[in-house]
Design an enzyme around this catalytic site. Structure first.
Site, PDB file in Angstrom:
ATOM      1  N   ALA A  69     -42.633  25.795  25.753  1.00 35.69           N
ATOM      2  CA  ALA A  69     -42.241  27.180  25.492  1.00 35.69           C
ATOM      3  C   ALA A  69     -40.930  27.478  26.230  1.00 35.69           C
ATOM      4  O   ALA A  69     -39.980  26.695  26.126  1.00 35.69           O
ATOM      5  CB  ALA A  69     -43.363  28.135  25.873  1.00 35.69           C
ATOM      6  N   SER A  70     -40.858  28.547  27.011  1.00 27.07           N
ATOM      7  CA  SER A  70     -39.583  28.961  27.606  1.00 27.07           C
ATOM      8  C   SER A  70     -39.108  28.084  28.762  1.00 27.07           C
ATOM      9  O   SER A  70     -38.002  28.316  29.281  1.00 27.07           O
ATOM     10  CB  SER A  70     -39.655  30.419  28.052  1.00 27.07           C
ATOM     11  OG  SER A  70     -39.673  31.268  26.925  1.00 27.07           O
ATOM     12  N   VAL A  71     -39.881  27.094  29.158  1.00 26.50           N
ATOM     13  CA  VAL A  71     -39.347  26.089  30.084  1.00 26.50           C
ATOM     14  C   VAL A  71     -38.236  25.303  29.388  1.00 26.50           C
ATOM     15  O   VAL A  71     -37.416  24.648  30.036  1.00 26.50           O
ATOM     16  CB  VAL A  71     -40.475  25.171  30.593  1.00 26.50           C
ATOM     17  CG1 VAL A  71     -39.944  24.049  31.466  1.00 26.50           C
ATOM     18  CG2 VAL A  71     -41.501  25.996  31.375  1.00 26.50           C
ATOM     19  N   LYS A  73     -35.732  26.803  27.875  1.00 24.82           N
ATOM     20  CA  LYS A  73     -34.482  27.556  28.035  1.00 24.82           C
ATOM     21  C   LYS A  73     -33.577  27.032  29.153  1.00 24.82           C
ATOM     22  O   LYS A  73     -32.362  26.923  28.963  1.00 24.82           O
ATOM     23  CB  LYS A  73     -34.792  29.035  28.265  1.00 24.82           C
ATOM     24  CG  LYS A  73     -35.315  29.769  27.035  1.00 24.82           C
ATOM     25  CD  LYS A  73     -35.577  31.235  27.356  1.00 24.82           C
ATOM     26  CE  LYS A  73     -35.946  32.044  26.111  1.00 24.82           C
ATOM     27  NZ  LYS A  73     -37.296  31.737  25.607  1.00 24.82           N
ATOM     28  N   TYR A 169     -35.109  40.254  27.288  1.00 24.39           N
ATOM     29  CA  TYR A 169     -35.457  38.869  26.980  1.00 24.39           C
ATOM     30  C   TYR A 169     -35.555  38.711  25.476  1.00 24.39           C
ATOM     31  O   TYR A 169     -36.085  39.593  24.782  1.00 24.39           O
ATOM     32  CB  TYR A 169     -36.786  38.550  27.650  1.00 24.39           C
ATOM     33  CG  TYR A 169     -37.100  37.098  27.821  1.00 24.39           C
ATOM     34  CD1 TYR A 169     -36.159  36.208  28.316  1.00 24.39           C
ATOM     35  CD2 TYR A 169     -38.372  36.617  27.511  1.00 24.39           C
ATOM     36  CE1 TYR A 169     -36.471  34.871  28.494  1.00 24.39           C
ATOM     37  CE2 TYR A 169     -38.702  35.291  27.685  1.00 24.39           C
ATOM     38  CZ  TYR A 169     -37.743  34.414  28.178  1.00 24.39           C
ATOM     39  OH  TYR A 169     -38.063  33.096  28.349  1.00 24.39           O
TER      40      TYR A 169
END
Length: 376
Positions: A69-71, A73, A169
């Site tokens: 997921a957002s890891v 980014k 976000y």
């Protein structure tokens, strides 16, 4: 405890973190987890616990692969800054230099300039949580689309605010992924491999899992204990609904999501964080590391008091405002599939907490207790 005067008592550290993990796994709120702590570049704690697949009886291992997921980014942000270092893009370049058709409008019909910096700092006016009727894929679920089609659908929605005037976000890093593909002439997976995962030897971190037998099953918060995810599967935190499609990790026809599309392991991500903490080599210049480790949005509201945002992740500029025990300048973020991480540069600490359980692993009692156990 400081990096220069004191180091962690590893036995006491292990006792504190073990107690947190044992309680969460024992209660069933966390199904499987990997927690790693490094201080001054040395591993001070590492443990895998619980199940990668509870129903199959498959134990979690340190090399278990998770949907990030957002890891994702931070690694895509680092890729972008590597291309800044190369002179291929500039942080203040307009997005239209590379994506001429990407021109979302404000509510008044005007078309403002959005820059690479706006994308990286989530100050572009883009959002998460578009009307489902817009047909936008936000990275963890949604329709299978090409990069061009998804960007066109995003550009067709009004901006929430004038770029540079607020923080929200958003899907900005998905847009950044498309920009990088256009600027560098290769796919986002190829670019991240060339600039970040390849140079650092992150062999298990990629956009589609090549080692299927180590990929953790995804779980979600349940009434009595976490439940195995359906596909799709919606989870609520009481304020927002999050819809997941675990099978997206295998879909090679849909676009590579720069905001949420990667898979990887805790040891790989810890190595990435440590590379940045120790100065950026071999992937980034010191100037780019400064952009990643300095608050870039002033006092814009990020929903957490005393926390700003750099060109890659959140920065605690006044941690005392939220009661967090971290040092000023600590970087922190997570991933909605069940992950949390932080780096305290003053204390030379890097901490990675991955799990296969949404949302318990990303926010609330478990990640907060892991953090507090590190500080004692």
């Amino acid at each position: 405890m400081t990096a220069t005067s004191s180091t962690l008592d590893r036995s006491a550290l292990a006792s504190r973190i073990d107690a947190v993990i044992d309680a969460a796994v024992g209660a069933g709120s966390i199904v499987g987890t990997v927690v790693m702590v490094a201080q001054d570049g040395d591993i001070a704690y590492a443990r895998a616990a619980g199940h990668a697949d509870r129903e199959a009886g498959l134990a979690t291992r340190e090399d278990t692969i998770f949907r990030l997921a957002s890891v994702t980014k931070p690694m895509v942000a680092a890729t972008a800054l590597a291309f800044v270092d190369d002179g291929v893009i500039g942080v203040d370049d307009p997005v239209t230099r590379f994506l001429p058709a990407f021109q979302p409008k404000l509510a008044d019909g005007s078309t403002p300039v959005i820059t690479v910096r706006h994308l990286l700092t989530h100050t572009s006016g883009l959002i998460y949580g578009y009307d489902p009727a817009a047909g936008i894929c936000e990275g963890i679920a949604g329709p299978s689309l090409s990069m061009a089609e998804n960007l066109a659908r995003i550009a067709g929605q009004p901006l929430a605010f004038t770029p540079g005037s607020a923080f929200r976000y958003s899907v900005a890093i998905d847009v950044l992924g498309g920009l990088l593909e256009s600027a560098a002439g290769a796919s986002l997976p190829e670019l991240v491999a060339a600039k970040v995962t390849g140079p650092l030897g992150l062999t298990d971190t990629e956009f589609h899992p090549s080692t299927m037998d180590r990929l953790a099953t995804a779980y979600a918060d349940g009434v009595d204990r976490a439940v195995r995810m359906n596909d799709p599967h919606t989870v609520s935190n009481g304020e927002m609904n999050f819809t997941f499609s675990p099978s997206r990790a295998f879909d090679r026809e849909t676009f590579a999501s720069g905001g949420a599309g990667m898979v990887g392991t805790a040891p790989d991500f810890l190595r990435f964080l440590e590379a940045v903490r120790q100065g950026g080599a071999p992937i980034l210049s010191p100037a780019s590391v400064d952009l990643l480790t300095t608050n870039a949005i002033g006092d814009f509201d990020t929903s957490v008091a005393g926390r700003g945002f750099s060109l890659g992740w959140s920065i605690f500029h006044h941690p005392e405002a939220s009661g967090a025990p971290v040092s000023p300048g600590t970087w922190q973020w997570g991933g909605v599939y069940g992950h949390s991480w932080f780096v305290d540069p003053i204390r030379a600490l890097s901490v990675v907490s991955f799990s296969n359980t949404a949302l318990a692993g990303v926010g609330g009692p478990y990640p907060d207790a892991i953090r507090d156990a590190v500080y004692g």
